[in-house]
Write a protein that holds these residues in place. Sequence first.
Motif, PDB file in Angstrom:
ATOM      1  N   THR A  30      10.125   7.285 -20.088  1.00 10.95           N
ATOM      2  CA  THR A  30       8.867   6.766 -19.533  1.00 10.95           C
ATOM      3  C   THR A  30       8.843   6.966 -18.025  1.00 10.95           C
ATOM      4  O   THR A  30       9.812   6.592 -17.346  1.00 10.95           O
ATOM      5  CB  THR A  30       8.764   5.249 -19.834  1.00 10.95           C
ATOM      6  N   PRO A  31       7.761   7.514 -17.469  1.00 10.27           N
ATOM      7  CA  PRO A  31       7.734   7.699 -16.016  1.00 10.27           C
ATOM      8  C   PRO A  31       7.732   6.357 -15.284  1.00 10.27           C
ATOM      9  O   PRO A  31       7.096   5.407 -15.722  1.00 10.27           O
ATOM     10  CB  PRO A  31       6.409   8.429 -15.753  1.00 10.27           C
ATOM     11  N   TYR A  32       8.467   6.305 -14.175  1.00 11.72           N
ATOM     12  CA  TYR A  32       8.373   5.140 -13.293  1.00 11.72           C
ATOM     13  C   TYR A  32       7.006   5.200 -12.647  1.00 11.72           C
ATOM     14  O   TYR A  32       6.544   6.253 -12.220  1.00 11.72           O
ATOM     15  CB  TYR A  32       9.457   5.207 -12.222  1.00 11.72           C
ATOM     16  N   TYR A  33       6.331   4.060 -12.593  1.00 10.80           N
ATOM     17  CA  TYR A  33       5.057   4.028 -11.872  1.00 10.80           C
ATOM     18  C   TYR A  33       4.888   2.658 -11.254  1.00 10.80           C
ATOM     19  O   TYR A  33       5.565   1.692 -11.632  1.00 10.80           O
ATOM     20  CB  TYR A  33       3.884   4.381 -12.802  1.00 10.80           C
ATOM     21  N   GLU A  34       4.000   2.582 -10.294  1.00 13.14           N
ATOM     22  CA  GLU A  34       3.685   1.314  -9.640  1.00 13.14           C
ATOM     23  C   GLU A  34       2.213   1.317  -9.242  1.00 13.14           C
ATOM     24  O   GLU A  34       1.561   2.362  -9.274  1.00 13.14           O
ATOM     25  CB  GLU A  34       4.574   1.096  -8.393  1.00 13.14           C
ATOM     26  N   SER A  35       1.708   0.158  -8.882  1.00 15.36           N
ATOM     27  CA  SER A  35       0.323   0.077  -8.412  1.00 15.36           C
ATOM     28  C   SER A  35       0.206  -1.052  -7.407  1.00 15.36           C
ATOM     29  O   SER A  35       0.978  -2.015  -7.442  1.00 15.36           O
ATOM     30  CB  SER A  35      -0.631  -0.164  -9.584  1.00 15.36           C
ATOM     31  N   ILE A  36      -0.748  -0.878  -6.490  1.00 18.54           N
ATOM     32  CA  ILE A  36      -1.059  -1.929  -5.514  1.00 18.54           C
ATOM     33  C   ILE A  36      -2.579  -2.026  -5.410  1.00 18.54           C
ATOM     34  O   ILE A  36      -3.291  -1.115  -5.840  1.00 18.54           O
ATOM     35  CB  ILE A  36      -0.436  -1.628  -4.119  1.00 18.54           C
ATOM     36  N   ASP A  37      -3.066  -3.126  -4.843  1.00 25.26           N
ATOM     37  CA  ASP A  37      -4.518  -3.224  -4.661  1.00 25.26           C
ATOM     38  C   ASP A  37      -4.904  -2.620  -3.306  1.00 25.26           C
ATOM     39  O   ASP A  37      -4.047  -2.177  -2.540  1.00 25.26           O
ATOM     40  CB  ASP A  37      -5.006  -4.667  -4.835  1.00 25.26           C
ATOM     41  N   LEU A  38      -6.207  -2.608  -3.042  1.00 27.16           N
ATOM     42  CA  LEU A  38      -6.658  -1.902  -1.840  1.00 27.16           C
ATOM     43  C   LEU A  38      -6.353  -2.677  -0.561  1.00 27.16           C
ATOM     44  O   LEU A  38      -6.308  -2.077   0.507  1.00 27.16           O
ATOM     45  CB  LEU A  38      -8.156  -1.573  -1.941  1.00 27.16           C
ATOM     46  N   ILE A  39      -6.117  -3.986  -0.676  1.00 27.08           N
ATOM     47  CA  ILE A  39      -5.714  -4.726   0.526  1.00 27.08           C
ATOM     48  C   ILE A  39      -4.361  -4.192   0.989  1.00 27.08           C
ATOM     49  O   ILE A  39      -4.168  -3.867   2.157  1.00 27.08           O
ATOM     50  CB  ILE A  39      -5.631  -6.243   0.257  1.00 27.08           C
ATOM     51  N   ASP A  40      -3.423  -4.059   0.069  1.00 31.07           N
ATOM     52  CA  ASP A  40      -2.124  -3.510   0.446  1.00 31.07           C
ATOM     53  C   ASP A  40      -2.198  -2.019   0.756  1.00 31.07           C
ATOM     54  O   ASP A  40      -1.474  -1.533   1.626  1.00 31.07           O
ATOM     55  CB  ASP A  40      -1.086  -3.757  -0.654  1.00 31.07           C
ATOM     56  N   ALA A  41      -3.064  -1.291   0.048  1.00 30.60           N
ATOM     57  CA  ALA A  41      -3.155   0.157   0.287  1.00 30.60           C
ATOM     58  C   ALA A  41      -3.598   0.444   1.721  1.00 30.60           C
ATOM     59  O   ALA A  41      -3.161   1.420   2.327  1.00 30.60           O
ATOM     60  CB  ALA A  41      -4.107   0.805  -0.712  1.00 30.60           C
ATOM     61  N   PHE A  42      -4.472  -0.419   2.266  1.00 34.25           N
ATOM     62  CA  PHE A  42      -4.975  -0.206   3.630  1.00 34.25           C
ATOM     63  C   PHE A  42      -4.278  -1.104   4.656  1.00 34.25           C
ATOM     64  O   PHE A  42      -4.700  -1.166   5.804  1.00 34.25           O
ATOM     65  CB  PHE A  42      -6.496  -0.398   3.669  1.00 34.25           C
TER      66      PHE A  42
END
Length: 253
Positions: A170-182
């Motif tokens: 399974t590929p490692y993946y992650e996600s963040i919201d746009l507050i953290d993205a910016f």
Amino acid sequence: MSRLITRRRLVTTGALGAGALLSGCDKVVQVPAARRILFSGEDMQRGLQRALMNRDALAPEYSTAQMSPVFRSNGTANPDTPSYNAMVANRFADYRLAIGGMVAKPLSIPLDRLRRLPARTQITRHDCVEGWSAIGQWHGPLLGTLLKAAGIRRDARYVVFTCADRIGGTPYYESIDLIDAFHPQTILAWAMNGAPLTVAHGAPLRLRVERQLGYKQAKYVMAIDAVASLAGIGLGKGGYWEDRVNYDWYAGI
Ligand SMILES: Nc1nc2c(c(=O)[nH]1)N[C@H]1C(S)=C(S)[C@@H](COP(=O)(O)O)O[C@H]1N2
Ligand SMILES: [Mo]
């Protein structure tokens, strides 16, 4: 856990100030079931979380003298797939960062171009849930600059990072919201401690999202996709470890 202590400190000394209501919320945050409801992926109560934490605050930065003499590698230390090994053999000349999903102009950016972009250098502390920390220096362009260049759509809510390594297929993946993205300290680092990233630390490019724990700092980033929802990605909880062991999607420190 120290992050609960940190969160309590943020609540009592943060911009919102102390108060009976906030200390009440703070107790709720310490109850595991309540934490799950409040801080897990799609179900996270964003308004409440924002009331509890100042999301725009900067992570502490350190001096070069404070850098750890040893910064261990954790999780995958080498993706060791045929396509990754081919990129290593070619010193990542064939690497392209793909930025897609809910953007006006999908991008495919070679490493040498990423290395020529204006960059931020920051010395921060990395905290792994497995119980170790290290202070290191990271250098690379702001994620926000690249998302703006790609024309991220207004209805996007998260960015998803797909990595080159696979764990048990399974590929490692992650996600963040746009507050953290910016956030002004959220960068795509191509250098660590003054040298190009090593394979063990995520070459050629890894995320630094400094207000969150170690497992959010995706190494070997191949693709970044802007999305409206995390449902349907992996098992739907926003990250490899979130899917498997119920780690918080919002791993604030
Ligand atoms: N692609 C990928 N990113 C990853 C991991 C991983 O296994 N694969 N491990 C995570 C964990 S748990 C930690 S603590 C850090 C470790 O980063 P380091 O190896 O540079 O110390 O990377 C994070 N990012
Ligand atoms: Mo970690």
